[in-house]
Design a protein around this motif. Sequence first.
Motif, PDB file in Angstrom:
ATOM      1  N   LEU A 148       0.820  -1.212   0.000  1.00  0.00           N
ATOM      2  CA  LEU A 148       0.000   0.000   0.000  1.00  0.00           C
ATOM      3  C   LEU A 148       0.852   1.260   0.000  1.00  0.00           C
ATOM      4  O   LEU A 148       0.502   2.252  -0.641  1.00  0.00           O
ATOM      5  N   THR A 149       1.944   1.254   0.726  1.00  0.00           N
ATOM      6  CA  THR A 149       2.762   2.468   0.797  1.00  0.00           C
ATOM      7  C   THR A 149       3.470   2.756  -0.523  1.00  0.00           C
ATOM      8  O   THR A 149       3.853   3.893  -0.778  1.00  0.00           O
ATOM      9  N   ASN A 150       3.666   1.741  -1.352  1.00  0.00           N
ATOM     10  CA  ASN A 150       4.312   1.955  -2.648  1.00  0.00           C
ATOM     11  C   ASN A 150       3.354   2.547  -3.685  1.00  0.00           C
ATOM     12  O   ASN A 150       3.797   3.037  -4.716  1.00  0.00           O
ATOM     13  N   LEU A 151       2.041   2.497  -3.426  1.00  0.00           N
ATOM     14  CA  LEU A 151       1.049   3.017  -4.360  1.00  0.00           C
ATOM     15  C   LEU A 151       0.913   4.532  -4.201  1.00  0.00           C
ATOM     16  O   LEU A 151       1.210   5.083  -3.144  1.00  0.00           O
ATOM     17  N   PRO A 152       0.434   5.211  -5.254  1.00  0.00           N
ATOM     18  CA  PRO A 152       0.168   6.654  -5.125  1.00  0.00           C
ATOM     19  C   PRO A 152      -0.969   6.899  -4.114  1.00  0.00           C
ATOM     20  O   PRO A 152      -1.759   6.008  -3.818  1.00  0.00           O
ATOM     21  N   LEU A 153      -1.044   8.108  -3.609  1.00  0.00           N
ATOM     22  CA  LEU A 153      -2.019   8.448  -2.562  1.00  0.00           C
ATOM     23  C   LEU A 153      -3.453   8.192  -3.013  1.00  0.00           C
ATOM     24  O   LEU A 153      -4.263   7.676  -2.253  1.00  0.00           O
TER      25      LEU A 153
END
Length: 168
Positions: A98-103
Motif C-alpha cells: 500500500l505504501t508503494n502506491l500513489p495516494l
Amino acid sequence: MSFPGIPGGGSASGGGDLAGMSEQEQQMVKAVRNILPLPPVSVVTDLLFVMQMQMAMDSCAGKTVAAGVVGFALGGAFGLFMSSMSYDTPLSAQGQQLTNLPLRQQLRSGFRDMGSRSYSSAKSFGVIGAMFAGSECCIETVGKPGPFRNECSNLASSFEPRAIGRIQ
C-alpha cells in the motif's frame, strides 16, 4: 342510522339534520357545533396515518421489516467504524504494498475496503435483527398467553443461532 351533529349523520351545515327536533334540541346541537368544531382534514389524515403505522408495527411483518432495516443501518455504521480502526501498518507485507502506491490509489483501496466491510456487517446485523424479531413475534403469537410467555421467548432465542449457522 343518522345522528344529528355527527359527521356522516346528516349535513354538516346544520340545516337538514336538525329537522324533526324541538327548538331546544336544535339550539343544543348548534351550541355543541360552535364549541367543538370538526377538525381540519389534515388532522384527520394525520390520525389515519398514525393508526395505519400503529397497525403495521403491531404486525409480525412490520416488526420484522423494522428490525431488519434498523439492524442494517446500525450494522453499516458499526462496520464503518470498525473498518476504520483496522489499519495496516507499513511493517506488514500488505502495508508495504500500500505504501508503494500513489495516494489516490491508497485512498481508493481504503474506501473500497471500508465499504465492503461496512456492507458485510450491515447485512449480518440486518439478518440477525429481522430473524430474531420475526421468529420471536411468530412464536409468541402462536404460544399460549400467561406464564409461558418467557418460555416462548427463550425458544425464539434458541432457534435463531441455529438458523444463522445454516445461512452463513
